[in-house]
Write a protein that holds these residues in place. Structure first.
Motif, PDB file in Angstrom:
ATOM      1  N   TYR A   8       0.551  14.121   1.309  1.00 52.56           N
ATOM      2  CA  TYR A   8       0.179  12.969   0.485  1.00 52.56           C
ATOM      3  C   TYR A   8       0.992  11.726   0.831  1.00 52.56           C
ATOM      4  CZ  TYR A   8      -2.714  16.189  -2.026  1.00 52.56           C
ATOM      5  OH  TYR A   8      -3.687  17.108  -2.333  1.00 52.56           O
ATOM      6  N   ARG A   9       1.501  11.730   2.046  1.00 57.29           N
ATOM      7  CA  ARG A   9       2.202  10.539   2.509  1.00 57.29           C
ATOM      8  C   ARG A   9       1.191   9.392   2.575  1.00 57.29           C
ATOM      9  NH1 ARG A   9       6.130  10.622   7.720  1.00 57.29           N
ATOM     10  NH2 ARG A   9       7.576   9.281   6.646  1.00 57.29           N
ATOM     11  N   PRO A  10       1.579   8.186   2.147  1.00 58.31           N
ATOM     12  CA  PRO A  10       0.614   7.081   2.180  1.00 58.31           C
ATOM     13  C   PRO A  10       0.148   6.796   3.602  1.00 58.31           C
ATOM     14  CG  PRO A  10       2.819   6.316   1.544  1.00 58.31           C
ATOM     15  CD  PRO A  10       2.858   7.801   1.557  1.00 58.31           C
ATOM     16  N   ARG A  11      -1.159   6.544   3.768  1.00 63.28           N
ATOM     17  CA  ARG A  11      -1.728   6.294   5.091  1.00 63.28           C
ATOM     18  C   ARG A  11      -2.033   4.813   5.312  1.00 63.28           C
ATOM     19  NH1 ARG A  11      -0.587  11.045   5.058  1.00 63.28           N
ATOM     20  NH2 ARG A  11      -1.537  12.700   6.298  1.00 63.28           N
ATOM     21  N   VAL A  12      -2.278   4.089   4.214  1.00 66.72           N
ATOM     22  CA  VAL A  12      -2.494   2.635   4.308  1.00 66.72           C
ATOM     23  C   VAL A  12      -1.600   1.976   3.261  1.00 66.72           C
ATOM     24  CG1 VAL A  12      -4.872   2.764   5.155  1.00 66.72           C
ATOM     25  CG2 VAL A  12      -4.437   2.764   2.700  1.00 66.72           C
ATOM     26  N   LEU A  13      -1.371   0.678   3.414  1.00 60.46           N
ATOM     27  CA  LEU A  13      -0.459  -0.020   2.502  1.00 60.46           C
ATOM     28  C   LEU A  13      -0.877   0.160   1.044  1.00 60.46           C
ATOM     29  CD1 LEU A  13       0.217  -3.328   4.450  1.00 60.46           C
ATOM     30  CD2 LEU A  13       1.863  -1.518   3.938  1.00 60.46           C
ATOM     31  N   ALA A  14      -2.202   0.167   0.809  1.00 67.69           N
ATOM     32  CA  ALA A  14      -2.689   0.260  -0.566  1.00 67.69           C
ATOM     33  C   ALA A  14      -2.295   1.588  -1.225  1.00 67.69           C
ATOM     34  CB  ALA A  14      -4.204   0.088  -0.596  1.00 67.69           C
ATOM     35  N   ASP A  15      -1.952   2.607  -0.412  1.00 65.84           N
ATOM     36  CA  ASP A  15      -1.540   3.899  -0.973  1.00 65.84           C
ATOM     37  C   ASP A  15      -0.139   3.849  -1.569  1.00 65.84           C
ATOM     38  OD1 ASP A  15      -3.858   5.057  -0.171  1.00 65.84           O
ATOM     39  OD2 ASP A  15      -3.023   6.082   1.585  1.00 65.84           O
ATOM     40  N   LEU A  16       0.650   2.856  -1.169  1.00 67.52           N
ATOM     41  CA  LEU A  16       2.045   2.808  -1.613  1.00 67.52           C
ATOM     42  C   LEU A  16       2.110   2.553  -3.112  1.00 67.52           C
ATOM     43  CD1 LEU A  16       3.928   0.794   1.102  1.00 67.52           C
ATOM     44  CD2 LEU A  16       4.407   3.126   0.386  1.00 67.52           C
ATOM     45  N   VAL A  17       2.887   3.367  -3.806  1.00 65.87           N
ATOM     46  CA  VAL A  17       2.973   3.254  -5.260  1.00 65.87           C
ATOM     47  C   VAL A  17       4.239   2.488  -5.638  1.00 65.87           C
ATOM     48  CG1 VAL A  17       3.259   4.569  -7.385  1.00 65.87           C
ATOM     49  CG2 VAL A  17       1.701   5.388  -5.618  1.00 65.87           C
ATOM     50  N   GLY A  18       4.088   1.507  -6.511  1.00 63.62           N
ATOM     51  CA  GLY A  18       5.262   0.842  -7.088  1.00 63.62           C
ATOM     52  C   GLY A  18       5.887  -0.241  -6.237  1.00 63.62           C
ATOM     53  N   GLN A  19       5.238  -0.636  -5.141  1.00 65.57           N
ATOM     54  CA  GLN A  19       5.823  -1.676  -4.269  1.00 65.57           C
ATOM     55  C   GLN A  19       4.843  -2.831  -4.097  1.00 65.57           C
ATOM     56  OE1 GLN A  19       8.768  -1.070  -3.856  1.00 65.57           O
ATOM     57  NE2 GLN A  19       9.018   1.138  -3.816  1.00 65.57           N
ATOM     58  N   GLU A  20       4.240  -3.239  -5.211  1.00 63.53           N
ATOM     59  CA  GLU A  20       3.140  -4.207  -5.144  1.00 63.53           C
ATOM     60  C   GLU A  20       3.508  -5.482  -4.378  1.00 63.53           C
ATOM     61  OE1 GLU A  20       3.929  -2.467  -7.748  1.00 63.53           O
ATOM     62  OE2 GLU A  20       2.128  -1.252  -7.989  1.00 63.53           O
ATOM     63  N   ALA A  21       4.694  -6.028  -4.661  1.00 68.74           N
ATOM     64  CA  ALA A  21       5.048  -7.323  -4.067  1.00 68.74           C
ATOM     65  C   ALA A  21       5.119  -7.219  -2.546  1.00 68.74           C
ATOM     66  CB  ALA A  21       6.375  -7.813  -4.634  1.00 68.74           C
ATOM     67  N   SER A  22       5.816  -6.188  -2.053  1.00 67.88           N
ATOM     68  CA  SER A  22       5.953  -6.046  -0.604  1.00 67.88           C
ATOM     69  C   SER A  22       4.614  -5.706   0.040  1.00 67.88           C
ATOM     70  CB  SER A  22       6.987  -4.960  -0.280  1.00 67.88           C
ATOM     71  OG  SER A  22       8.277  -5.416  -0.622  1.00 67.88           O
ATOM     72  N   VAL A  23       3.834  -4.863  -0.642  1.00 69.92           N
ATOM     73  CA  VAL A  23       2.525  -4.485  -0.103  1.00 69.92           C
ATOM     74  C   VAL A  23       1.642  -5.717   0.052  1.00 69.92           C
ATOM     75  CG1 VAL A  23       0.357  -3.340  -0.724  1.00 69.92           C
ATOM     76  CG2 VAL A  23       2.507  -2.079  -0.861  1.00 69.92           C
ATOM     77  N   LYS A  24       1.684  -6.581  -0.959  1.00 70.30           N
ATOM     78  CA  LYS A  24       0.834  -7.765  -0.922  1.00 70.30           C
ATOM     79  C   LYS A  24       1.254  -8.687   0.228  1.00 70.30           C
ATOM     80  CE  LYS A  24      -0.898 -11.371  -3.956  1.00 70.30           C
ATOM     81  NZ  LYS A  24      -0.451 -12.250  -5.022  1.00 70.30           N
ATOM     82  N   ALA A  25       2.564  -8.893   0.366  1.00 69.67           N
ATOM     83  CA  ALA A  25       3.052  -9.797   1.413  1.00 69.67           C
ATOM     84  C   ALA A  25       2.731  -9.243   2.799  1.00 69.67           C
ATOM     85  CB  ALA A  25       4.555 -10.004   1.252  1.00 69.67           C
TER      86      ALA A  25
END
Ligand SMILES: [Zn+2]
Length: 516
Positions: A8-25
């Protein structure tokens, strides 16, 4: 790495949980790269505690940059470059360097030469340097030279748990993305999703315990989940979770809480002894107990019982103040016992508010308080003036006669009281006798002479001497007038409610401090 965390390792940025700011940037940077055809910044630094997704994000970046449909924030996952990121060891264009194990000068030199090599079959050659703060001084120098003028085909993703140990020269050359501790609720949500996907069932409270044990790290939480699923044979059982994580059984937490709330210090100590015999981890027990306490507080607050809520809030506040002691304690059990026994005394204590309102245990029935009810929150209104009880009318004497009477009475008692006192009635700018209170008003110039009286004003002998001249006298009060008006501490000292409080608790004023 264990199976669930890997699966269940994240495969795309959108899978990352709890890191909205960094994911968006990062997504924005990739989208810009998509429209311009090349990535604008070639060096990224992911900083944050372990298990928050830094290395996963670095691999996602490699995949996003190299997907044949990319650069894109949504790599397809099926093209050759995408699939190649699944096996970094076999992928010549993703170079993962663990700085902790490769900090030597030779490696730094090798890196400088290697960086000039073009990618084997991908768009970019991506260098992932984990724990970058561990690099040696010379390796940092080499890295800095590379980052100052990176070849167009190279992208660097650095990761660190210790941002403060990364030299400023490096930091100024990279875009820094913080990776934060993941909130418990988000981890729990992810665990539930994983369990559903795996066809695993779970006890109501169990996944929250697993999520909390992760302490902000999704990877740690998934590792624990793996263990408890295996132990529970496909079902996550709360008792097994507690056992695996060394968490005290819920019933013992509740029993300890009940003993504290009932003010049963003996019961508290019995519970602690039982916990000690189980080899309890006191820090995690403490955490459980505080959460149980908090839940109880919430129930009372929702029930709308303000007195009980306030009492619980005070007890919880007191307990939380002890938490720091627990962390550094060599005898954690003693710290826990001390804190809980102290908290268990609280139900037996009368609140200050109640004390002020009741007039204290020593002074009979509650005095009339005209402002009571109108302003229930002001426990000690600084300007409260007591109404004169009907039984004690002001003496029908002039102020001059009042001064004379007091002066005479004090002079007659010179053998037992300081002789300075007898001059004070005439030094007072005003003297009044109302409601049993003989009040001296002094101007600023007699401040020093009046200090003698200030010291003696509660002396029972002084009171009785004056009462002989002024029947009904109960107390002596002083007011100091100054150009700037009365000082707040004098107002407070003379406040009848405050006087009663002092009397009730047998206290004295040792220091008056103004808080801003
Ligand atoms: Zn792809």
């Amino acid at each position: 790495m264990n199976t669930l965390a890997l699966k269940y390792r994240p495969r795309v940025l959108a899978d990352l949980v709890g890191q909205e700011a960094s994911v968006k940037a990062l997504s924005n940077a990739l989208r810009r790269a998509q429209s311009t055809g090349r990535i604008h910044h070639q060096a990224f630094l992911f900083a944050g505690v372990r298990g928050t997704g830094k290395t996963s994000s670095a691999r996602i970046m490699a995949r996003s940059l190299n997907c044949i449909h990319g650069p894109t924030p949504e790599p397809c996952g099926v093209c050759d470059p995408c699939r190649a990121t699944e096996q970094p060891d076999l992928n010549l264009d993703i170079i993962e360097i663990d700085a902790a194990s490769r900090a030597s000068v030779e490696d730094a030199r090798a890196l400088r030469e290697q960086v000039q090599t073009r990618p084997a079959f991908c768009r970019y050659r991506v260098y992932i340097i984990d724990e970058v703060h561990m690099l040696s001084r010379s390796a940092f120098d080499a890295l800095l030279k590379i980052l100052e003028e990176p070849p167009a085909h190279a992208v660097f993703v650095l990761a660190t748990t210790e941002l403060q140990d990364v030299p400023d020269t490096i930091k100024s050359r990279v875009q820094i993305y913080p990776f934060r501790l993941i909130p418990v609720g988000l981890i729990q949500g992810r665990l539930e999703a994983v369990c559903k996907a795996e066809g695993v069932t779970w006890d109501e409270a169990s996944l929250r315990l697993v999520a909390e044990a992760g302490q902000g790290s999704m990877r740690d939480a998934l590792t624990t989940l793996d263990r408890v699923i295996a132990a529970g044979d496909g079902h996550v059982r709360e008792d097994l979770v507690r056992e695996q994580l060394g968490i005290v059984p819920a019933v013992q937490v509740q029993q300890t809480l009940a003993a504290v709330l009932a003010g049963d210090a003996g019961g508290v100590l019995d519970q602690c002894a039982a916990l000690a015999s189980l080899g309890t981890d006191w820090v995690s027990f403490w955490k459980e107990l505080m959460l149980a306490f908090r839940d109880h507080l919430e129930r009372e607050a929702r029930k709308g019982s303000p007195q009980e809520t306030l009492r619980l809030a005070r007890a919880l506040h007191l307990l939380l103040q002890r938490e720091r002691d627990l962390r550094d304690a060599s005898l954690p059990q003693v710290v826990v016992e001390l804190a809980l026994v102290t908290a268990a005394q609280l139900p037996h204590l009368v609140s200050l508010d109640a004390l002020v309102r009741s007039g204290g245990p020593a002074s009979g029935p509650p005095p009339r308080r005209p402002e009571a009810g109108a302003a229930p929150r002001a426990a000690v209104p600084p300007a409260a003036v007591p109404a004169a009880p009907a039984s004690l009318p002001a003496l029908p004497v002039s102020e001059e006669e009042l001064k004379q009477r007091c002066s005479d009475a004090l002079r007659a008692a010179q053998g037992t009281l300081s002789r300075t006192l007898s001059s004070l009635p005439h030094l007072a700018s005003r003297l009044s006798f109302e409601g049993g209170t003989l009040r001296f008003h002094f101007g600023p110039n007699v401040r020093n002479s009046a200090q003698e009286l200030e010291r003696e004003q509660a002396n029972p002998h002084l009171i009785s001497v004056l009462r002989a001249a002024l029947p009904g006298l109960q107390r002596v009060a002083l007011t100091f007038e100054s150009a700037a008006g009365q000082r707040p501490e004098d107002v407070l000292k003379e406040d009848p409610a405050f006087q009663r409080l002092l009397q009730a608790v047998g206290g004295e004023i040792t220091q008056v401090r103004r808080e801003p």
